[in-house]
Design a protein around this motif. Structure first.
Motif, PDB file in Angstrom:
ATOM      1  N   GLY A  72      73.607  30.176 -11.087  1.00 32.03           N
ATOM      2  CA  GLY A  72      72.239  30.097 -10.577  1.00 32.03           C
ATOM      3  C   GLY A  72      71.959  28.494 -11.178  1.00 32.03           C
ATOM      4  O   GLY A  72      72.547  27.886 -11.257  1.00 32.03           O
ATOM      5  N   MET A  73      70.381  28.662 -11.410  1.00 30.00           N
ATOM      6  CA  MET A  73      69.869  27.425 -11.827  1.00 30.00           C
ATOM      7  C   MET A  73      68.661  27.812 -12.925  1.00 30.00           C
ATOM      8  O   MET A  73      67.645  27.693 -12.778  1.00 30.00           O
ATOM      9  CB  MET A  73      69.213  26.692 -10.775  1.00 30.00           C
ATOM     10  N   PRO A  74      69.331  28.121 -14.342  1.00 35.66           N
ATOM     11  CA  PRO A  74      68.384  28.546 -15.293  1.00 35.66           C
ATOM     12  C   PRO A  74      67.476  27.421 -15.606  1.00 35.66           C
ATOM     13  O   PRO A  74      68.087  26.379 -15.839  1.00 35.66           O
ATOM     14  CB  PRO A  74      69.186  29.015 -16.307  1.00 35.66           C
ATOM     15  N   VAL A  75      66.041  27.500 -15.764  1.00 41.81           N
ATOM     16  CA  VAL A  75      65.239  26.538 -16.366  1.00 41.81           C
ATOM     17  C   VAL A  75      65.556  26.437 -17.782  1.00 41.81           C
ATOM     18  O   VAL A  75      65.941  27.336 -18.663  1.00 41.81           O
ATOM     19  CB  VAL A  75      63.982  27.106 -16.158  1.00 41.81           C
ATOM     20  N   GLY A  76      65.763  25.285 -18.303  1.00 43.86           N
ATOM     21  CA  GLY A  76      65.997  24.751 -19.632  1.00 43.86           C
ATOM     22  C   GLY A  76      67.566  24.488 -19.709  1.00 43.86           C
ATOM     23  O   GLY A  76      67.813  23.706 -20.714  1.00 43.86           O
ATOM     24  N   SER A  77      68.427  24.505 -18.791  1.00 50.58           N
ATOM     25  CA  SER A  77      69.628  24.069 -18.670  1.00 50.58           C
ATOM     26  C   SER A  77      69.674  22.416 -18.271  1.00 50.58           C
ATOM     27  O   SER A  77      68.614  21.991 -17.584  1.00 50.58           O
ATOM     28  CB  SER A  77      70.679  24.753 -17.842  1.00 50.58           C
ATOM     29  N   PRO A  78      70.631  21.801 -18.654  1.00 50.04           N
ATOM     30  CA  PRO A  78      70.646  20.297 -18.203  1.00 50.04           C
ATOM     31  C   PRO A  78      70.555  19.995 -16.834  1.00 50.04           C
ATOM     32  O   PRO A  78      71.094  20.689 -16.178  1.00 50.04           O
ATOM     33  CB  PRO A  78      72.086  19.867 -18.907  1.00 50.04           C
ATOM     34  N   GLY A  79      69.699  19.277 -16.643  1.00 49.52           N
ATOM     35  CA  GLY A  79      69.062  18.943 -15.174  1.00 49.52           C
ATOM     36  C   GLY A  79      67.981  19.885 -14.851  1.00 49.52           C
ATOM     37  O   GLY A  79      67.141  19.563 -13.709  1.00 49.52           O
ATOM     38  N   MET A  80      67.760  21.045 -15.274  1.00 48.79           N
ATOM     39  CA  MET A  80      66.707  21.902 -15.090  1.00 48.79           C
ATOM     40  C   MET A  80      65.695  22.042 -16.109  1.00 48.79           C
ATOM     41  O   MET A  80      65.045  23.152 -16.645  1.00 48.79           O
ATOM     42  CB  MET A  80      67.277  23.530 -14.816  1.00 48.79           C
TER      43      MET A  80
ATOM     44  N   PRO B 139      66.658  32.537 -20.566  1.00 42.24           N
ATOM     45  CA  PRO B 139      67.969  32.640 -21.354  1.00 42.24           C
ATOM     46  C   PRO B 139      69.359  32.470 -20.454  1.00 42.24           C
ATOM     47  O   PRO B 139      68.985  32.829 -19.233  1.00 42.24           O
ATOM     48  CB  PRO B 139      67.858  33.876 -21.868  1.00 42.24           C
ATOM     49  N   TYR B 140      70.322  31.913 -20.777  1.00 43.90           N
ATOM     50  CA  TYR B 140      71.582  32.125 -19.842  1.00 43.90           C
ATOM     51  C   TYR B 140      72.821  31.864 -20.726  1.00 43.90           C
ATOM     52  O   TYR B 140      72.825  31.662 -21.943  1.00 43.90           O
ATOM     53  CB  TYR B 140      71.597  30.748 -18.795  1.00 43.90           C
ATOM     54  N   ASP B 141      73.973  32.152 -19.919  1.00 41.64           N
ATOM     55  CA  ASP B 141      75.090  32.217 -20.592  1.00 41.64           C
ATOM     56  C   ASP B 141      76.224  30.911 -19.839  1.00 41.64           C
ATOM     57  O   ASP B 141      75.852  30.911 -18.608  1.00 41.64           O
ATOM     58  CB  ASP B 141      76.017  33.378 -20.546  1.00 41.64           C
ATOM     59  N   VAL B 142      76.913  30.441 -20.826  1.00 43.07           N
ATOM     60  CA  VAL B 142      77.967  29.492 -20.187  1.00 43.07           C
ATOM     61  C   VAL B 142      78.992  30.335 -20.216  1.00 43.07           C
ATOM     62  O   VAL B 142      79.525  30.998 -21.185  1.00 43.07           O
ATOM     63  CB  VAL B 142      78.206  28.294 -21.074  1.00 43.07           C
TER      64      VAL B 142
ATOM     65  N   SER C 195      79.298  30.610 -24.455  1.00 46.69           N
ATOM     66  CA  SER C 195      78.185  30.154 -25.176  1.00 46.69           C
ATOM     67  C   SER C 195      77.049  31.003 -24.633  1.00 46.69           C
ATOM     68  O   SER C 195      77.081  30.932 -23.362  1.00 46.69           O
ATOM     69  CB  SER C 195      78.004  28.651 -25.227  1.00 46.69           C
ATOM     70  N   SER C 196      75.810  31.268 -25.481  1.00 41.51           N
ATOM     71  CA  SER C 196      74.720  31.684 -25.122  1.00 41.51           C
ATOM     72  C   SER C 196      73.489  30.841 -25.393  1.00 41.51           C
ATOM     73  O   SER C 196      73.670  30.021 -26.442  1.00 41.51           O
ATOM     74  CB  SER C 196      74.286  32.944 -25.330  1.00 41.51           C
ATOM     75  N   TYR C 197      72.369  30.721 -24.457  1.00 40.96           N
ATOM     76  CA  TYR C 197      71.185  30.103 -24.855  1.00 40.96           C
ATOM     77  C   TYR C 197      70.050  30.718 -24.699  1.00 40.96           C
ATOM     78  O   TYR C 197      70.131  31.580 -23.795  1.00 40.96           O
ATOM     79  CB  TYR C 197      71.102  28.824 -23.850  1.00 40.96           C
ATOM     80  N   PHE C 198      69.013  30.661 -25.646  1.00 40.52           N
ATOM     81  CA  PHE C 198      67.719  31.235 -25.700  1.00 40.52           C
ATOM     82  C   PHE C 198      67.757  32.754 -25.726  1.00 40.52           C
ATOM     83  O   PHE C 198      66.869  33.342 -25.160  1.00 40.52           O
ATOM     84  CB  PHE C 198      66.947  30.578 -24.498  1.00 40.52           C
ATOM     85  N   LYS C 199      68.822  33.434 -26.238  1.00 45.79           N
ATOM     86  CA  LYS C 199      68.846  34.794 -26.241  1.00 45.79           C
ATOM     87  C   LYS C 199      68.559  35.304 -27.633  1.00 45.79           C
ATOM     88  O   LYS C 199      68.530  34.622 -28.831  1.00 45.79           O
ATOM     89  CB  LYS C 199      70.012  35.234 -25.822  1.00 45.79           C
TER      90      LYS C 199
END
Length: 156
Positions: free
Chosen positions: A117-125, A136-139, A152-156
């Motif tokens: 998808g296109m999670p807000v807060g990821s690079p470019g978003m 929150p999102y996972d790589v 890796s996980s972000y914002f969780k």
């Protein structure tokens, strides 16, 4: 001249001669990232800028990414708006450059990485256009059988 001073001069001169060779050895050529994206997608352009700022050399193909995603064996369920090929690994979506670099250091047996998808807060978003929000999102590490595991996980 004392013996200590003479040896210091010799070692100092030798060090000066070796510094340029050492620095050259530390400079690696930029890794090529080929990116397939839509020519009109702004967040894809921002992700490319993120890669370049992280030291990647980027070649962009403004032809869409659906065909390349399939060719590189990224499952459609993990799809996003751009697909990249970096050193034989597929990179799908807004994967942070630091994780691409980690992937290249660790060299796991895998298809590549994906941020679905296109999670807000990821690079470019990220940034002011998105109100500085963060989803929150996972790589995900994508395995040869199409499975995944969290890299890796972000914002969780």
């Amino acid at each position: 001249m004392s013996r200590r001073r003479a040896l210091g001069s010799v070692f100092g001169a030798a060090a000066l001669l070796l510094v340029p060779a050492f620095l050259k050895a530390q400079q690696r050529p930029a890794v090529l990232a080929e990116v397939w994206k839509s020519p009109t997608c702004g967040c894809c352009k921002e992700w490319v800028t993120h890669l370049e700022a992280s030291g990647f050399r980027v070649k962009v193909h403004d032809v869409g990414n659906t065909a390349m995603r399939a060719k590189l064996r990224i499952p459609a369920r993990l799809g996003s708006c751009h697909t990249a090929l970096v050193a034989g690994y597929a990179i799908e979506g807004h994967v942070p450059a630091q994780h691409v670099l980690r992937l290249l250091r660790e060299r796991p047996r895998a298809v590549g990485l994906a941020v679905a998808g296109m999670p807000v807060g990821s690079p470019g978003m990220d940034g002011p256009d998105y109100g500085d929000s963060r989803d929150p999102y996972d790589v995900l590490l994508v395995t040869a059988d199409g499975g995944t595991r969290v890299f890796s996980s972000y914002f969780k």
